[in-house]
Each structure stands twice: as structure tokens, then as C-alpha cells.
Design a protein around this motif. Structure first.
Motif, PDB file in Angstrom:
ATOM      1  N   VAL A  68     -14.064  -9.963  -2.652  1.00 28.84           N
ATOM      2  CA  VAL A  68     -12.890 -10.623  -2.099  1.00 28.84           C
ATOM      3  C   VAL A  68     -12.481  -9.799  -0.877  1.00 28.84           C
ATOM      4  O   VAL A  68     -12.271  -8.585  -0.975  1.00 28.84           O
ATOM      5  CB  VAL A  68     -11.735 -10.714  -3.112  1.00 28.84           C
ATOM      6  CG1 VAL A  68     -10.487 -11.298  -2.451  1.00 28.84           C
ATOM      7  CG2 VAL A  68     -12.146 -11.560  -4.321  1.00 28.84           C
ATOM      8  N   LEU A  69     -12.421 -10.466   0.266  1.00 26.84           N
ATOM      9  CA  LEU A  69     -12.049  -9.812   1.522  1.00 26.84           C
ATOM     10  C   LEU A  69     -10.546  -9.914   1.736  1.00 26.84           C
ATOM     11  O   LEU A  69      -9.962 -10.982   1.518  1.00 26.84           O
ATOM     12  CB  LEU A  69     -12.762 -10.492   2.694  1.00 26.84           C
ATOM     13  CG  LEU A  69     -14.276 -10.656   2.596  1.00 26.84           C
ATOM     14  CD1 LEU A  69     -14.792 -11.509   3.750  1.00 26.84           C
ATOM     15  CD2 LEU A  69     -14.960  -9.302   2.572  1.00 26.84           C
ATOM     16  N   ILE A  70      -9.938  -8.813   2.169  1.00 31.03           N
ATOM     17  CA  ILE A  70      -8.535  -8.823   2.584  1.00 31.03           C
ATOM     18  C   ILE A  70      -8.522  -8.257   4.001  1.00 31.03           C
ATOM     19  O   ILE A  70      -8.594  -7.043   4.201  1.00 31.03           O
ATOM     20  CB  ILE A  70      -7.633  -7.979   1.658  1.00 31.03           C
ATOM     21  CG1 ILE A  70      -7.684  -8.502   0.224  1.00 31.03           C
ATOM     22  CG2 ILE A  70      -6.202  -7.969   2.200  1.00 31.03           C
ATOM     23  CD1 ILE A  70      -6.853  -7.678  -0.762  1.00 31.03           C
ATOM     24  N   ALA A  71      -8.481  -9.154   4.993  1.00 31.31           N
ATOM     25  CA  ALA A  71      -8.597  -8.737   6.392  1.00 31.31           C
ATOM     26  C   ALA A  71      -7.294  -8.981   7.140  1.00 31.31           C
ATOM     27  O   ALA A  71      -6.646 -10.015   6.973  1.00 31.31           O
ATOM     28  CB  ALA A  71      -9.737  -9.485   7.071  1.00 31.31           C
TER      29      ALA A  71
ATOM     30  N   GLN B  19      -1.682  -3.180   3.609  1.00 35.30           N
ATOM     31  CA  GLN B  19      -3.080  -3.039   3.179  1.00 35.30           C
ATOM     32  C   GLN B  19      -3.303  -1.699   2.473  1.00 35.30           C
ATOM     33  O   GLN B  19      -3.993  -1.636   1.455  1.00 35.30           O
ATOM     34  CB  GLN B  19      -4.039  -3.141   4.367  1.00 35.30           C
ATOM     35  CG  GLN B  19      -4.330  -4.556   4.803  1.00 35.30           C
ATOM     36  CD  GLN B  19      -5.425  -4.598   5.849  1.00 35.30           C
ATOM     37  OE1 GLN B  19      -5.412  -3.839   6.817  1.00 35.30           O
ATOM     38  NE2 GLN B  19      -6.379  -5.495   5.656  1.00 35.30           N
ATOM     39  N   THR B  20      -2.735  -0.641   3.016  1.00 35.49           N
ATOM     40  CA  THR B  20      -2.882   0.682   2.414  1.00 35.49           C
ATOM     41  C   THR B  20      -2.202   0.723   1.051  1.00 35.49           C
ATOM     42  O   THR B  20      -2.751   1.267   0.086  1.00 35.49           O
ATOM     43  CB  THR B  20      -2.295   1.755   3.351  1.00 35.49           C
ATOM     44  OG1 THR B  20      -2.965   1.661   4.616  1.00 35.49           O
ATOM     45  CG2 THR B  20      -2.458   3.151   2.787  1.00 35.49           C
ATOM     46  N   ARG B  21      -1.038   0.125   0.964  1.00 37.72           N
ATOM     47  CA  ARG B  21      -0.318   0.084  -0.319  1.00 37.72           C
ATOM     48  C   ARG B  21      -1.100  -0.708  -1.357  1.00 37.72           C
ATOM     49  O   ARG B  21      -1.204  -0.312  -2.510  1.00 37.72           O
ATOM     50  CB  ARG B  21       1.068  -0.512  -0.114  1.00 37.72           C
ATOM     51  CG  ARG B  21       1.986   0.390   0.700  1.00 37.72           C
ATOM     52  CD  ARG B  21       3.233  -0.368   1.101  1.00 37.72           C
ATOM     53  NE  ARG B  21       4.084   0.404   1.951  1.00 37.72           N
ATOM     54  CZ  ARG B  21       5.283   0.867   1.587  1.00 37.72           C
ATOM     55  NH1 ARG B  21       5.754   0.635   0.389  1.00 37.72           N
ATOM     56  NH2 ARG B  21       6.008   1.551   2.437  1.00 37.72           N
ATOM     57  N   TRP B  22      -1.645  -1.853  -0.949  1.00 40.65           N
ATOM     58  CA  TRP B  22      -2.431  -2.663  -1.881  1.00 40.65           C
ATOM     59  C   TRP B  22      -3.676  -1.908  -2.322  1.00 40.65           C
ATOM     60  O   TRP B  22      -4.045  -1.937  -3.493  1.00 40.65           O
ATOM     61  CB  TRP B  22      -2.825  -3.988  -1.234  1.00 40.65           C
ATOM     62  CG  TRP B  22      -1.698  -4.951  -1.027  1.00 40.65           C
ATOM     63  CD1 TRP B  22      -0.351  -4.703  -1.090  1.00 40.65           C
ATOM     64  CD2 TRP B  22      -1.819  -6.333  -0.695  1.00 40.65           C
ATOM     65  NE1 TRP B  22       0.357  -5.841  -0.814  1.00 40.65           N
ATOM     66  CE2 TRP B  22      -0.519  -6.857  -0.567  1.00 40.65           C
ATOM     67  CE3 TRP B  22      -2.909  -7.164  -0.477  1.00 40.65           C
ATOM     68  CZ2 TRP B  22      -0.272  -8.186  -0.247  1.00 40.65           C
ATOM     69  CZ3 TRP B  22      -2.676  -8.495  -0.155  1.00 40.65           C
ATOM     70  CH2 TRP B  22      -1.365  -9.005  -0.040  1.00 40.65           C
TER      71      TRP B  22
ATOM     72  N   GLU C 274       6.119 -10.619  -0.929  1.00 40.10           N
ATOM     73  CA  GLU C 274       5.748 -12.042  -0.818  1.00 40.10           C
ATOM     74  C   GLU C 274       4.241 -12.190  -0.651  1.00 40.10           C
ATOM     75  O   GLU C 274       3.621 -13.081  -1.226  1.00 40.10           O
ATOM     76  CB  GLU C 274       6.465 -12.714   0.368  1.00 40.10           C
ATOM     77  CG  GLU C 274       7.968 -12.617   0.350  1.00 40.10           C
ATOM     78  CD  GLU C 274       8.507 -11.347   0.999  1.00 40.10           C
ATOM     79  OE1 GLU C 274       9.737 -11.261   1.146  1.00 40.10           O
ATOM     80  OE2 GLU C 274       7.732 -10.451   1.365  1.00 40.10           O
ATOM     81  N   GLY C 275       3.652 -11.310   0.141  1.00 45.69           N
ATOM     82  CA  GLY C 275       2.211 -11.333   0.335  1.00 45.69           C
ATOM     83  C   GLY C 275       1.465 -11.017  -0.951  1.00 45.69           C
ATOM     84  O   GLY C 275       0.437 -11.631  -1.253  1.00 45.69           O
ATOM     85  N   THR C 276       1.992 -10.079  -1.725  1.00 44.85           N
ATOM     86  CA  THR C 276       1.383  -9.735  -3.008  1.00 44.85           C
ATOM     87  C   THR C 276       1.344 -10.957  -3.920  1.00 44.85           C
ATOM     88  O   THR C 276       0.324 -11.226  -4.569  1.00 44.85           O
ATOM     89  CB  THR C 276       2.162  -8.595  -3.685  1.00 44.85           C
ATOM     90  OG1 THR C 276       2.224  -7.481  -2.795  1.00 44.85           O
ATOM     91  CG2 THR C 276       1.523  -8.168  -4.995  1.00 44.85           C
TER      92      THR C 276
ATOM     93  N   THR D  57      -5.207 -18.139   4.845  1.00 48.52           N
ATOM     94  CA  THR D  57      -4.781 -17.407   6.033  1.00 48.52           C
ATOM     95  C   THR D  57      -3.261 -17.455   6.128  1.00 48.52           C
ATOM     96  O   THR D  57      -2.664 -18.530   6.059  1.00 48.52           O
ATOM     97  CB  THR D  57      -5.399 -18.011   7.310  1.00 48.52           C
ATOM     98  OG1 THR D  57      -6.827 -18.013   7.168  1.00 48.52           O
ATOM     99  CG2 THR D  57      -5.006 -17.229   8.543  1.00 48.52           C
ATOM    100  N   VAL D  58      -2.658 -16.290   6.288  1.00 54.54           N
ATOM    101  CA  VAL D  58      -1.211 -16.185   6.472  1.00 54.54           C
ATOM    102  C   VAL D  58      -0.962 -15.900   7.946  1.00 54.54           C
ATOM    103  O   VAL D  58      -1.536 -14.958   8.509  1.00 54.54           O
ATOM    104  CB  VAL D  58      -0.609 -15.054   5.605  1.00 54.54           C
ATOM    105  CG1 VAL D  58       0.892 -14.957   5.817  1.00 54.54           C
ATOM    106  CG2 VAL D  58      -0.947 -15.259   4.126  1.00 54.54           C
ATOM    107  N   ALA D  59      -0.130 -16.725   8.582  1.00 59.11           N
ATOM    108  CA  ALA D  59       0.157 -16.542  10.007  1.00 59.11           C
ATOM    109  C   ALA D  59       1.651 -16.653  10.262  1.00 59.11           C
ATOM    110  O   ALA D  59       2.366 -17.375   9.563  1.00 59.11           O
ATOM    111  CB  ALA D  59      -0.595 -17.579  10.835  1.00 59.11           C
TER     112      ALA D  59
END
Length: 184
Positions: free
Chosen positions: A65-68, A23-26, A170-172, A125-127
């Protein structure tokens, strides 16, 4: 939608997201991203966290856009009735299982239960299948109630820096594809 067309809100979980967390990197790479800061990262109070998320959404100029991550997810979900500005979409990662009595610290359970109403905006949602803070079955159940697309991250732990997800390319890629499908 392009990142430049949105106010991207980074919503960390319990104890915040450190310098090596994805999150910090993004946040450092996305020009329109800002972090939802909390007064108490290590002693979260549901009402305070929910209010802070709503304040940041309502202060936005562009569609949000939320990134939680983790505890940031229930904070965002509980804040939905307080939103006065448009949320274009939400990217949720590692939803904690708030009704699990094994969750530590125990006061995190005060963020539950999750509302089960369908979300009023698109979400993904990524789990992980071995997240110590929430089972994949729980993530599958809650995302189905929300109408959220569930992405199976395999055995990825809590999808944070400690589980080896600092840069998280991968998340990016998943986020970029999700963002491209949102309406500005």
C-alpha cells in the motif's frame, strides 16, 4: 485489509517529510510501514526517485500500500511499469501540478507529465482547494484519468506540517477506511 497484512510504503515529496509531518507520524504508528529514502531530497532526479520507489515495492513481502505525498505521487506513478510485486492500493495526498510553469523550484517540472492511464490498483487522492503546488481542478482532472477517488480537503494548503497537518486525524480516518476496503 488490515495494516498488518500490507507493506506500507511512505513516499515523501520534495525535501522529505520532517518530524512533524503526518507521514512521519503515521510511519511511527504503523508497524509495517517504511519510508522510501532518496539520495537527494533537495535536488530530486526523476529517474532516481522512480527507481527507488520500484526497488522498495519489489523488495516487499506482503501486498503493498503506497502512501505518497506531493512529489512522491509522480515518483510512484512513473514507477508502476517497474513494479514486480502486487500493489493493493495507493493513498495520494496533494498532487503537484507538474506542468505549471509557476512551480518552484522549476526542476520539479521534470517529474511531469503524469501518465494518464487508469491505475492498475485502487487509489484515493486527497486534494486541497488552495494548494500552492497544484490546483484542485488539476487534481480532479488527473484523478479522473487514473480512476482514483478524489477527496476534497477544502482549503487545507499543501496538507503538510506547515499548513497545520502534523497529526492530521481526518487523514488517518480516511486512510483507515480506504485500507479496510482493499483486498489482502
Amino acid at each position: 485489509m488490515k495494516a498488518s497484512e500490507a507493506d506500507i510504503l511512505i513516499i515523501p515529496g520534495y525535501t522529505n517529510s520532517g518530524p512533524n509531518h503526518w507521514q512521519t507520524r503515521w510511519q511511527s504508528k504503523l508497524a509495517t510501514a517504511r519510508r522510501v529514502e532518496q539520495a537527494e531530497w533537495s535536488k530530486p532526479v526523476r529517474e532516481d526517485w522512480v527507481s527507488r520507489v520500484a526497488e522498495e515495492v519489489n523488495a516487499s513481502i506482503r501486498p503493498v500500500v503506497l502512501i505518497a505525498h506531493s512529489l512522491g505521487i509522480p515518483s510512484a506513478i512513473h514507477a508502476i511499469p517497474l513494479f514486480r510485486k502486487r500493489v493493493a492500493g495507493a493513498f495520494f495526498v496533494a498532487p503537484p501540478e507538474l506542468d505549471n510553469p509557476k512551480i518552484r523550484p522549476k526542476h520539479l517540472m521534470t517529474f511531469g507529465p503524469y501518465p494518464r492511464d487508469p491505475l492498475p490498483f485502487p487509489s484515493l487522492t486527497v486534494a486541497s482547494r488552495n494548494d500552492p503546488f497544484g490546483s484542485f481542478e488539476h487534481a480532479d482532472d488527473i484523478t479522473a484519468a487514473w480512476g482514483s477517488l478524489l477527496v476534497d480537503a477544502g482549503e487545507a494548503g499543501h496538507i503538510n506540517a506547515e499548513s497545520g497537518h502534523g497529526p492530521w486525524p481526518e487523514g488517518t480516518m480516511v486512510f483507515a477506511r480506504f485500507l479496510s476496503r482493499l483486498k489482502p
